[in-house]
Scaffold this motif. Structure first.
Motif, PDB file in Angstrom:
ATOM      1  N   UNK A   1       0.748  -1.288  -0.064  1.00 18.37           N
ATOM      2  CA  UNK A   1      -0.044  -0.046  -0.019  1.00 18.37           C
ATOM      3  C   UNK A   1       0.723   1.428  -0.036  1.00 18.37           C
ATOM      4  N   UNK A   2       1.943   1.317   0.562  1.00 23.99           N
ATOM      5  CA  UNK A   2       2.852   2.422   0.701  1.00 23.99           C
ATOM      6  C   UNK A   2       3.557   2.530  -0.616  1.00 23.99           C
ATOM      7  N   UNK A   3       3.722   1.542  -1.162  1.00 21.39           N
ATOM      8  CA  UNK A   3       4.415   1.657  -2.529  1.00 21.39           C
ATOM      9  C   UNK A   3       3.588   2.184  -3.539  1.00 21.39           C
ATOM     10  N   UNK A   4       2.266   1.698  -3.349  1.00 26.66           N
ATOM     11  CA  UNK A   4       1.161   2.363  -4.323  1.00 26.66           C
ATOM     12  C   UNK A   4       1.030   3.634  -4.225  1.00 26.66           C
ATOM     13  N   UNK A   5       0.972   4.015  -2.860  1.00 24.30           N
ATOM     14  CA  UNK A   5       0.993   5.463  -2.509  1.00 24.30           C
ATOM     15  C   UNK A   5       2.019   6.535  -2.912  1.00 24.30           C
ATOM     16  N   UNK A   6       2.983   5.917  -2.726  1.00 24.07           N
ATOM     17  CA  UNK A   6       4.134   6.743  -3.241  1.00 24.07           C
ATOM     18  C   UNK A   6       4.290   7.068  -4.906  1.00 24.07           C
ATOM     19  N   UNK A   7       4.003   5.790  -5.512  1.00 26.77           N
ATOM     20  CA  UNK A   7       3.842   5.815  -6.838  1.00 26.77           C
ATOM     21  C   UNK A   7       2.811   6.846  -7.540  1.00 26.77           C
ATOM     22  N   UNK A   8       1.601   6.646  -6.963  1.00 25.24           N
ATOM     23  CA  UNK A   8       0.586   7.614  -7.076  1.00 25.24           C
ATOM     24  C   UNK A   8       1.000   8.947  -6.947  1.00 25.24           C
ATOM     25  N   UNK A   9       1.206   9.320  -6.026  1.00 26.00           N
ATOM     26  CA  UNK A   9       1.751  10.643  -5.707  1.00 26.00           C
ATOM     27  C   UNK A   9       2.846  11.281  -6.542  1.00 26.00           C
ATOM     28  N   UNK A  10       3.892  10.391  -6.817  1.00 25.23           N
ATOM     29  CA  UNK A  10       4.845  10.850  -7.733  1.00 25.23           C
ATOM     30  C   UNK A  10       4.380  10.833  -9.110  1.00 25.23           C
TER      31      UNK A  10
END
Length: 371
Positions: free
Chosen positions: A323-332
């Motif tokens: 979930x953290x990986x997805x969140x940072x990728x989306x934000x980026x």
């Protein structure tokens, strides 16, 4: 010793102690031929900066020539400045040498701008206080930006004296190490001195930047490393356990064991800024798992044959990590899309494809229900 008018630095120059080397000297050669002088930026504040020069003196210089509209190109603490020789009033920084590394975050505003925090850094020290509950997501965020900067990150768990149980402390170190592949994780106490010798060895001889949120103990740590009460220290607020901004500017400090340290203000927001490589580095195990997914462009959502989802289901990969990986990728992706027309177009195409797939699936489901 005064610097010659050619701009060359002699063996007795003060600049090597601040990171000057043969490569910097070669890059500076064209400016030396013009009679300009090198120096390292110690601090930038309100249109002026403090620069240490080859004779060891610190001069105040105007930054009017190095404040372009692009916030990522403004002169920053850690830059190698190209100075006008003595005589100008005011004295100006004409330009700065190309940066080797730069730590950048998304600016704390609604505008699509990046903010450079430090330049030409070898080691990024991410200070995380053990006075409160660990926020692993925030650690991952700092790590992604650190890897993207080109520096090597080191996570330093401060205030280790507040965790008297050695076993409990070792578990906390293990928890952070699990989300920081490739980065060293240290526990230190500026109060007792535990772990400080190891940290001093890490920062010796290079340029380090000290990063973290308010209350992480950065200023106390900076004082311990510098061997003097260089930075003012404020106590944590009892009301909410949060720190106050002790450091208000980014300051470059020489260290007694060699090397220099850039202390930075506490960061309330740590937004992504074009950090895809950094995110992938932080989540290296997900990248490895993704190589075994059935589809090369697997989004690790509901795709069949997804090795990443299989790892989550088996317990090999924590769901929080994905979930953290997805969140940072989306934000980026969002921040890149705001500044890159090509990426915006790709995202729009991706959204249209996903929408079409979802619509087809819904129609197929309605068809089955109507039978």
């Amino acid at each position: 010793m005064n610097l010659s008018t050619t701009g060359n630095t002699s063996p007795s120059s003060a600049l090597p102690a601040y990171g000057w080397d043969g490569s910097w000297e070669s890059a500076f050669a064209p400016y030396a031929a013009e009679g300009l002088l090198p120096g390292r930026v110690l601090r930038v504040d309100r249109g002026q900066c403090d620069v240490v020069t080859a004779d060891g003196t610190v001069v105040r210089a105007d930054t009017a020539f190095v404040t372009p509209h692009d916030p990522l190109r403004v002169i920053c603490t850690g830059d190698w400045a190209v100075l006008e020789p003595v005589g100008g009033d005011p004295r100006y920084v004409r330009t700065y040498l190309p940066r080797r590394t730069a730590f950048v975050r998304s600016a704390s505003s609604k505008r699509s701008e990046g903010q450079i925090l430090a330049a030409n850094v070898d080691t990024a020290i991410i200070a995380v206080s053990l006075a409160g509950e660990l926020d692993l997501g925030r650690v991952e965020r700092f790590l992604a930006l650190a890897w993207e900067s080109g520096a090597v990150p080191v996570v330093v768990l401060t205030k280790a004296d507040l965790v008297p149980d050695p076993t409990g402390l070792s578990y906390l170190v293990e928890d952070v190490a699990a989300v920081a592949p490739g980065a060293e994780v240290l526990s230190v106490s500026s109060h007792t001195g535990d772990g400080m010798d190891v940290l001093r060895a890490v920062v010796a001889g290079g340029t380090s930047v000290l990063l973290g949120v308010s209350g992480a103990g950065k200023s106390t740590l900076a004082n311990a490393l510098a061997g003097a009460d260089t930075m003012e220290v404020h106590a944590i607020r009892d009301v909410d356990g949060k720190g106050r901004h002790t450091t208000t500017t980014r300051n470059l400090l020489p260290l007694p064991g060699g090397g220099v340290l850039i202390d930075t203000p506490g960061l309330r927001g740590v937004g992504m800024w074009d950090a895809t490589v950094g995110v992938n580095q932080v989540f290296a195990e997900i990248e490895e798992l993704a190589a075994d997914c059935r589809f090369h462009d697997c989004a690790h959502g509901r795709e069949p044959g997804c090795a990443v989802l299989a790892a989550v289901e088996s317990g090999a990969l924590p769901e929080r990590r994905l979930e953290s990986f997805r969140k940072l990728l989306r934000e980026n992706q969002r921040i890149v899309a705001k500044t890159d027309a090509r990426v915006r177009a790709e995202l729009r195409r991706e959204y249209r494809v996903r929408g079409a797939i979802g619509k087809a699936a819904m129609e197929a489901k309605r068809g089955r229900q109507g039978r």
